[in-house]
Motif scaffolding. Structure first.
Motif, mmCIF file in Angstrom:
data_model
loop_
_atom_site.group_PDB
_atom_site.id
_atom_site.type_symbol
_atom_site.label_atom_id
_atom_site.label_comp_id
_atom_site.label_asym_id
_atom_site.label_seq_id
_atom_site.Cartn_x
_atom_site.Cartn_y
_atom_site.Cartn_z
ATOM 1 N N GLY A 120 0.824 -1.196 0.000
ATOM 2 C CA GLY A 120 0.000 0.000 0.000
ATOM 3 C C GLY A 120 0.859 1.247 0.000
ATOM 4 O O GLY A 120 2.053 1.196 -0.296
ATOM 5 N N SER A 131 -2.638 9.963 5.483
ATOM 6 C CA SER A 131 -3.636 9.171 4.755
ATOM 7 C C SER A 131 -2.914 7.950 4.221
ATOM 8 O O SER A 131 -1.818 8.055 3.696
ATOM 9 C CB SER A 131 -4.212 9.970 3.582
ATOM 10 O OG SER A 131 -4.852 11.130 4.039
ATOM 11 N N TRP A 132 -3.524 6.797 4.379
ATOM 12 C CA TRP A 132 -2.891 5.593 3.876
ATOM 13 C C TRP A 132 -3.935 4.687 3.252
ATOM 14 O O TRP A 132 -5.128 4.775 3.556
ATOM 15 C CB TRP A 132 -2.097 4.868 4.959
ATOM 16 C CG TRP A 132 -2.884 4.483 6.177
ATOM 17 C CD1 TRP A 132 -3.117 5.244 7.282
ATOM 18 C CD2 TRP A 132 -3.548 3.236 6.402
ATOM 19 N NE1 TRP A 132 -3.878 4.555 8.184
ATOM 20 C CE2 TRP A 132 -4.165 3.308 7.674
ATOM 21 C CE3 TRP A 132 -3.688 2.075 5.663
ATOM 22 C CZ2 TRP A 132 -4.899 2.266 8.213
ATOM 23 C CZ3 TRP A 132 -4.413 1.029 6.205
ATOM 24 C CH2 TRP A 132 -5.004 1.128 7.468
ATOM 25 N N GLN A 133 -3.459 3.818 2.339
ATOM 26 C CA GLN A 133 -4.377 2.896 1.682
ATOM 27 C C GLN A 133 -3.671 1.606 1.293
ATOM 28 O O GLN A 133 -2.479 1.597 1.021
ATOM 29 C CB GLN A 133 -5.016 3.540 0.465
ATOM 30 C CG GLN A 133 -4.059 3.895 -0.641
ATOM 31 C CD GLN A 133 -4.789 4.556 -1.802
ATOM 32 O OE1 GLN A 133 -5.955 4.910 -1.709
ATOM 33 N NE2 GLN A 133 -4.094 4.723 -2.909
ATOM 34 N N THR A 134 -4.433 0.561 1.307
ATOM 35 C CA THR A 134 -4.015 -0.749 0.825
ATOM 36 C C THR A 134 -5.078 -1.175 -0.184
ATOM 37 O O THR A 134 -6.105 -0.505 -0.307
ATOM 38 C CB THR A 134 -3.940 -1.780 1.976
ATOM 39 O OG1 THR A 134 -5.264 -2.030 2.455
ATOM 40 C CG2 THR A 134 -3.040 -1.298 3.105
ATOM 41 N N GLU A 137 -8.232 -1.613 2.275
ATOM 42 C CA GLU A 137 -8.776 -0.546 3.110
ATOM 43 C C GLU A 137 -7.997 0.752 2.943
ATOM 44 O O GLU A 137 -6.892 0.757 2.409
ATOM 45 C CB GLU A 137 -8.762 -0.958 4.583
ATOM 46 C CG GLU A 137 -7.366 -1.239 5.121
ATOM 47 C CD GLU A 137 -7.363 -1.718 6.552
ATOM 48 O OE1 GLU A 137 -8.100 -1.159 7.377
ATOM 49 O OE2 GLU A 137 -6.611 -2.650 6.827
ATOM 50 N N SER A 138 -8.612 1.837 3.396
ATOM 51 C CA SER A 138 -7.925 3.129 3.414
ATOM 52 C C SER A 138 -8.414 3.919 4.620
ATOM 53 O O SER A 138 -9.510 3.673 5.130
ATOM 54 C CB SER A 138 -8.177 3.899 2.120
ATOM 55 O OG SER A 138 -9.536 4.244 2.022
ATOM 56 N N SER A 140 -7.716 7.945 6.875
ATOM 57 C CA SER A 140 -7.040 9.210 7.075
ATOM 58 C C SER A 140 -7.030 9.465 8.569
ATOM 59 O O SER A 140 -8.080 9.423 9.210
ATOM 60 C CB SER A 140 -7.775 10.329 6.334
ATOM 61 O OG SER A 140 -7.075 11.531 6.470
#
Length: 173
Positions: A120, A131-134, A137-138, A140
């Motif tokens: 991710g 903010s992160w995402q895979t 899922e995501s 902030s």
């Protein structure tokens, strides 16, 4: 978050360009700017390896670069290979890209930092939000009220006492 995103393999940092010209190659190799020094230290800490080579990158062809002298410039920093648990091929030789863009009146003081990991990515646009995402899922996350002012002050004092400057311009990353 590291176990969710996996080991980092690429960090892209966008900084405001001071004046109309890109910083010189020598400035990147021998940085006088506290922010550049902080970024090098932070990237080394995140990637858990040392920088080997700094290479200027030209994003445009020569005819395009002659037309636009204020075009963004970029430097690639290659890091030594590292061995980590759960590392994939791309995270074995991580890279950092420093990109300078023309500063505007609304350009933030905090650099834009994007960390691409094995599973991710994470985006830091200011000192108080991640903010992160895979693929699954995501999220902030706001760090504004995570600790009291006293806890932050105590943390910074303790880090300085033991010789680890929290790089205040990067929000203590």
């Amino acid at each position: 978050m590291e176990t969710t995103l996996g080991p980092p393999n690429r960090i892209e940092v966008t900084l405001p360009q001071v004046g109309n010209e890109c910083p010189s190659f020598e400035k990147i190799l021998s940085p006088q700017d506290e922010l550049i020094v902080c970024l090098f230290d932070w990237c080394q800490h995140i990637l858990k390896t040392t920088p080997l080579l700094v290479t200027p990158e030209n994003e445009q062809t020569t005819s395009e670069s002659q037309e636009s002298k204020s075009a963004p410039c970029q430097f690639q920093i290659s890091y030594s290979p590292c061995r980590r648990k759960n590392a994939d091929i791309s995270s074995m030789s991580p890279q950092v890209f420093l990109k300078y863009e023309e500063a505007t009146e609304t350009y933030p003081d905090f650099p834009r930092i994007e960390v691409t990991c094995a599973h991710g990515s994470a985006l830091l646009t200011n000192a108080n939000e991640i903010s992160w995402q895979t693929p699954i899922e995501s999220a902030s996350e706001s760090l504004t009220a995570e600790r009291t002012a006293f806890e932050v002050m105590l943390d910074h004092f303790c880090r300085r006492v033991v010789g680890a400057d929290p790089c205040s311009r990067l929000g203590g990353l």
